[in-house]
Design a protein around this motif. Structure first.
Motif, PDB file in Angstrom:
ATOM      1  N   MET A 139       0.900  -1.520  -0.103  1.00  0.00           N
ATOM      2  CA  MET A 139      -0.045   0.833  -0.051  1.00  0.00           C
ATOM      3  C   MET A 139       0.951   1.430  -0.032  1.00  0.00           C
ATOM      4  SD  MET A 139      -2.506  -1.461   2.442  1.00  0.00           S
ATOM      5  CE  MET A 139      -3.931   0.454   2.804  1.00  0.00           C
ATOM      6  N   PHE A 140       1.833   1.596   1.112  1.00  0.00           N
ATOM      7  CA  PHE A 140       2.951   2.480   0.868  1.00  0.00           C
ATOM      8  C   PHE A 140       3.333   2.905   0.128  1.00  0.00           C
ATOM      9  CE2 PHE A 140       7.005   4.095   1.999  1.00  0.00           C
ATOM     10  CZ  PHE A 140       6.673   5.472   2.442  1.00  0.00           C
ATOM     11  N   ARG A 141       3.703   1.620  -1.107  1.00  0.00           N
ATOM     12  CA  ARG A 141       4.346   1.082  -2.050  1.00  0.00           C
ATOM     13  C   ARG A 141       3.321   2.258  -3.713  1.00  0.00           C
ATOM     14  NH1 ARG A 141       5.039  -3.735  -3.551  1.00  0.00           N
ATOM     15  NH2 ARG A 141       2.981  -3.579  -5.314  1.00  0.00           N
ATOM     16  N   LEU A 142       2.094   1.983  -3.442  1.00  0.00           N
ATOM     17  CA  LEU A 142       1.520   2.416  -4.216  1.00  0.00           C
ATOM     18  C   LEU A 142       0.788   3.554  -3.767  1.00  0.00           C
ATOM     19  CD1 LEU A 142      -0.982  -0.764  -5.280  1.00  0.00           C
ATOM     20  CD2 LEU A 142       0.890   0.162  -6.417  1.00  0.00           C
ATOM     21  N   ILE A 143       1.080   4.159  -2.866  1.00  0.00           N
ATOM     22  CA  ILE A 143       0.574   5.472  -2.687  1.00  0.00           C
ATOM     23  C   ILE A 143       1.582   6.301  -2.658  1.00  0.00           C
ATOM     24  CG2 ILE A 143      -0.112   6.613  -0.594  1.00  0.00           C
ATOM     25  CD1 ILE A 143      -1.108   4.469   0.546  1.00  0.00           C
ATOM     26  N   PHE A 144       2.939   5.876  -2.887  1.00  0.00           N
ATOM     27  CA  PHE A 144       4.145   7.588  -2.362  1.00  0.00           C
ATOM     28  C   PHE A 144       4.638   7.331  -4.566  1.00  0.00           C
ATOM     29  CE2 PHE A 144       4.066   7.943   1.810  1.00  0.00           C
ATOM     30  CZ  PHE A 144       3.216   9.147   1.703  1.00  0.00           C
ATOM     31  N   PHE A 145       4.419   5.699  -4.873  1.00  0.00           N
ATOM     32  CA  PHE A 145       5.335   5.538  -6.081  1.00  0.00           C
ATOM     33  C   PHE A 145       4.378   5.850  -7.289  1.00  0.00           C
ATOM     34  CE2 PHE A 145       8.524   5.956  -3.191  1.00  0.00           C
ATOM     35  CZ  PHE A 145       9.624   7.190  -3.613  1.00  0.00           C
ATOM     36  N   GLY A 146       3.034   5.047  -6.832  1.00  0.00           N
ATOM     37  CA  GLY A 146       2.319   4.893  -8.367  1.00  0.00           C
ATOM     38  C   GLY A 146       2.117   5.464  -9.422  1.00  0.00           C
ATOM     39  N   ASP A 147       2.343   4.775 -10.745  1.00  0.00           N
ATOM     40  CA  ASP A 147       2.414   5.513 -11.702  1.00  0.00           C
ATOM     41  C   ASP A 147       1.744   4.873 -12.609  1.00  0.00           C
ATOM     42  OD1 ASP A 147       2.920   6.680 -13.795  1.00  0.00           O
ATOM     43  OD2 ASP A 147       5.148   7.461 -13.176  1.00  0.00           O
ATOM     44  N   THR A 148       0.579   6.016 -13.455  1.00  0.00           N
ATOM     45  CA  THR A 148       0.267   5.118 -14.207  1.00  0.00           C
ATOM     46  C   THR A 148       1.322   4.672 -15.706  1.00  0.00           C
ATOM     47  OG1 THR A 148      -1.312   7.049 -15.370  1.00  0.00           O
ATOM     48  CG2 THR A 148      -2.316   4.675 -13.962  1.00  0.00           C
ATOM     49  N   GLU A 149       2.018   5.656 -15.723  1.00  0.00           N
ATOM     50  CA  GLU A 149       3.208   5.450 -16.552  1.00  0.00           C
ATOM     51  C   GLU A 149       4.572   5.597 -16.426  1.00  0.00           C
ATOM     52  OE1 GLU A 149       1.034   9.474 -19.232  1.00  0.00           O
ATOM     53  OE2 GLU A 149       2.248   9.907 -18.094  1.00  0.00           O
ATOM     54  N   ILE A 150       4.422   4.644 -15.692  1.00  0.00           N
ATOM     55  CA  ILE A 150       5.631   4.071 -15.191  1.00  0.00           C
ATOM     56  C   ILE A 150       6.977   3.230 -16.170  1.00  0.00           C
ATOM     57  CG2 ILE A 150       5.424   2.000 -14.015  1.00  0.00           C
ATOM     58  CD1 ILE A 150       7.110   3.172 -11.902  1.00  0.00           C
ATOM     59  N   ALA A 151       6.265   2.651 -17.426  1.00  0.00           N
ATOM     60  CA  ALA A 151       7.134   1.757 -18.329  1.00  0.00           C
ATOM     61  C   ALA A 151       8.493   2.714 -18.204  1.00  0.00           C
ATOM     62  CB  ALA A 151       6.139   1.724 -18.787  1.00  0.00           C
ATOM     63  N   GLY A 152       9.122   2.067 -18.529  1.00  0.00           N
ATOM     64  CA  GLY A 152      10.427   2.906 -18.605  1.00  0.00           C
ATOM     65  C   GLY A 152      11.319   3.490 -17.747  1.00  0.00           C
ATOM     66  N   GLN A 153      10.628   3.545 -16.550  1.00  0.00           N
ATOM     67  CA  GLN A 153      11.025   3.764 -15.634  1.00  0.00           C
ATOM     68  C   GLN A 153      12.224   3.033 -14.504  1.00  0.00           C
ATOM     69  OE1 GLN A 153       8.933   7.615 -14.197  1.00  0.00           O
ATOM     70  NE2 GLN A 153       7.938   7.164 -15.926  1.00  0.00           N
ATOM     71  N   LEU A 165      -0.937   0.868 -10.624  1.00  0.00           N
ATOM     72  CA  LEU A 165      -2.358   0.861 -10.756  1.00  0.00           C
ATOM     73  C   LEU A 165      -3.355   2.163 -10.344  1.00  0.00           C
ATOM     74  CD1 LEU A 165      -3.994  -1.228  -9.979  1.00  0.00           C
ATOM     75  CD2 LEU A 165      -3.564  -0.999  -7.308  1.00  0.00           C
ATOM     76  N   PHE A 166      -2.632   3.523 -10.373  1.00  0.00           N
ATOM     77  CA  PHE A 166      -2.616   4.516 -10.542  1.00  0.00           C
ATOM     78  C   PHE A 166      -1.340   6.396  -9.893  1.00  0.00           C
ATOM     79  CE2 PHE A 166      -3.602   3.242  -5.883  1.00  0.00           C
ATOM     80  CZ  PHE A 166      -2.653   4.007  -5.083  1.00  0.00           C
ATOM     81  N   ASP A 167      -1.899   6.727 -10.557  1.00  0.00           N
ATOM     82  CA  ASP A 167      -0.766   7.920  -9.872  1.00  0.00           C
ATOM     83  C   ASP A 167      -0.623   8.352  -8.468  1.00  0.00           C
ATOM     84  OD1 ASP A 167       0.296   8.104 -12.436  1.00  0.00           O
ATOM     85  OD2 ASP A 167      -0.950   9.696 -12.817  1.00  0.00           O
ATOM     86  N   GLY A 168       0.363   7.933  -7.746  1.00  0.00           N
ATOM     87  CA  GLY A 168       0.791   8.253  -6.481  1.00  0.00           C
ATOM     88  C   GLY A 168       1.711   9.731  -6.070  1.00  0.00           C
ATOM     89  N   ILE A 169       1.309   9.765  -4.570  1.00  0.00           N
ATOM     90  CA  ILE A 169       1.685  11.421  -4.742  1.00  0.00           C
ATOM     91  C   ILE A 169       2.395  11.760  -5.261  1.00  0.00           C
ATOM     92  CG2 ILE A 169       2.736  12.631  -2.446  1.00  0.00           C
ATOM     93  CD1 ILE A 169      -0.423  11.375  -1.808  1.00  0.00           C
ATOM     94  N   TRP A 170       3.761  11.218  -5.764  1.00  0.00           N
ATOM     95  CA  TRP A 170       4.982  11.907  -5.938  1.00  0.00           C
ATOM     96  C   TRP A 170       5.167  12.160  -7.550  1.00  0.00           C
ATOM     97  CZ3 TRP A 170       9.124  14.314  -4.803  1.00  0.00           C
ATOM     98  CH2 TRP A 170       9.715  13.991  -3.410  1.00  0.00           C
ATOM     99  N   LYS A 171       4.162  10.703  -8.093  1.00  0.00           N
ATOM    100  CA  LYS A 171       3.727  11.375  -9.438  1.00  0.00           C
ATOM    101  C   LYS A 171       2.647  12.993  -9.612  1.00  0.00           C
ATOM    102  CE  LYS A 171       3.064  11.195 -13.976  1.00  0.00           C
ATOM    103  NZ  LYS A 171       2.090   9.622 -14.637  1.00  0.00           N
ATOM    104  N   GLN A 172       1.491  13.149  -8.696  1.00  0.00           N
ATOM    105  CA  GLN A 172       1.189  13.873  -8.707  1.00  0.00           C
ATOM    106  C   GLN A 172       2.137  14.806  -8.116  1.00  0.00           C
ATOM    107  OE1 GLN A 172      -2.742  13.344  -6.321  1.00  0.00           O
ATOM    108  NE2 GLN A 172      -2.322  11.418  -6.377  1.00  0.00           N
ATOM    109  N   LEU A 173       2.230  15.571  -7.570  1.00  0.00           N
ATOM    110  CA  LEU A 173       3.446  16.439  -6.938  1.00  0.00           C
ATOM    111  C   LEU A 173       4.481  17.032  -8.350  1.00  0.00           C
ATOM    112  CD1 LEU A 173       4.575  15.570  -3.317  1.00  0.00           C
ATOM    113  CD2 LEU A 173       3.079  17.387  -4.268  1.00  0.00           C
ATOM    114  N   PHE A 174       4.844  15.474  -9.116  1.00  0.00           N
ATOM    115  CA  PHE A 174       5.292  16.178 -10.235  1.00  0.00           C
ATOM    116  C   PHE A 174       4.990  16.668 -11.927  1.00  0.00           C
ATOM    117  CE2 PHE A 174       8.180  12.203  -9.375  1.00  0.00           C
ATOM    118  CZ  PHE A 174       9.443  13.162  -8.877  1.00  0.00           C
TER     119      PHE A 174
END
Length: 356
Positions: A139-153, A165-174
């Motif tokens: 849950m912690f991993r997805l909450i902070f590092f979830g990214d629907t476009e993470i392929a290649g990263q 699964l969804f965009d997490g906190i870091w992705k939303q802040l970026f």
């Protein structure tokens, strides 16, 4: 025979390293009460439900009119987000034959069926605690590092399904930085081409303290003065901050206290600093620096804001899903299954500040 994906070879009875499975030590991970120390977690939420946020009032109150006062119409400004829950699962299988030749084979079984491990001490002592501890960690991993476009990263061999699964906190802040909503400070050490060079740059006199000092100096007061505001930082940044203060006479040595395993807190210039080692684990083990392959992907990260601005939620009434263990007679197979829903939101991107 189907494989469980669990390696039992390290439990051989003759290796002398382990006499009883009960001696296995599982590192403490996030539990429901601990998640709430770094983020606001809401249970029993509804799919599509609006999350409303009321922004602080501006100027109110003025010289009195005396009798028959004029009434102002100061607008209460609000913003909203909407829950878009996604479903995650842990689904594992174990065949009793996989235990043959291992220490687990001789562990007492409570039932008479040699294939049914669901009530065995092995299941209750080793397997169930292992996967129950994994639930809040995922849950912690997805909450902070979830990214629907993470392929290649992600590093080679890391499946995107564990992150997209969804965009997490870091992705939303970026995204907030790109949109001009979230203020960003640059940490030059992150741009170096090797891990050693990154740490060398971050350990330069004034580098770590300078990041926090600049945020404190240049962040708008309405953001800086939020209730329950804190600096949330990677453990790598926290270590460099402590050494910067210690080596360069920049104040009293930081006094850290453990909030729980992998998360500790201190004070800097009157502000709480919370170091989150789990961020470092994810950055170092799974993320790829797409610019400099011999360096970590932004190992020195800082978020300044209130934990009330960072929300996560589930449709379930409990924050942590229940892990079920069951045995299917026809297949002679033991199964572990946990499912739940999860989403994360930055309530107001403009009330967060980041450095990376």
């Amino acid at each position: 025979m189907a494989s469980s994906g669990i390696n039992f070879e390290g439990l051989t009875p003759s290796n002398g390293a382990l006499r009883e499975l009960a001696e296995l030590i599982f590192l403490e991970q996030f539990g429901e009460d601990k998640l709430g120390q770094v983020i606001t977690f809401l249970t029993g939420q509804e799919q599509g439900k609006k999350l409303g946020f009321v922004n602080p009032l501006g100027l109110v109150g003025r010289a009195s009119d005396g009798c028959n006062p004029t009434y102002d119409s100061n607008a209460v400004t609000t913003s909203e987000k909407e829950w878009a829950f996604k479903e995650w699962q842990i689904a594992e299988q174990i065949c009793y034959e996989e235990l043959e030749g291992t220490l687990a084979e001789s562990y007492p079984r409570n039932g008479s069926d040699v294939a049914d491990l669901t009530d065995s001490e092995y299941m209750e002592t080793v397997v169930r605690p292992l996967f129950e501890n994994a639930i809040p960690k995922l849950m912690f991993r997805l909450i902070f590092f979830g990214d629907t476009e993470i392929a290649g990263q992600l590093k080679d061999g890391v499946d995107t399904k564990y992150f997209n699964l969804f965009d997490g906190i870091w992705k939303q802040l970026f995204t907030g930085v790109t949109a001009g909503k979230t203020k960003r400070f640059t940490i030059d050490a992150n741009t170096k081409t090797t891990v050693d060079a990154q740490y060398e740059a971050m350990l330069a006199p004034g580098a770590a303290t300078g990041v926090l000092d600049e945020i404190i100096l240049r962040t708008p007061a309405k953001v800086l003065n939020q209730a329950n505001r804190a600096f949330f930082v990677t453990e790598a940044f926290a270590k460099c901050l402590g050494l910067d203060i210690q080596r360069n006479n920049k104040g009293s040595e930081l006094q850290w206290k453990s909030l729980f395993e992998g998360v500790r807190a201190t004070e800097y210039q009157g502000y709480t600093v919370i170091a989150i080692a789990q961020w470092d684990e994810i950055i170092q083990d799974y993320l790829k620096n797409t610019t400099n392959e011999n360096a970590y992907d932004k190992p020195f990260r800082v978020i300044f804001g209130s934990k009330g601005n960072f929300r996560a939620g589930t449709k379930s009434k409990d924050a942590i899903a229940t892990l079920k263990a069951f045995f299917v007679e026809k297949e002679q197979m033991n199964y572990l299954l946990a499912k739940d829903t999860l989403d994360a939101k930055v309530a107001a991107e403009e009330y967060a500040v980041v450095a990376y």
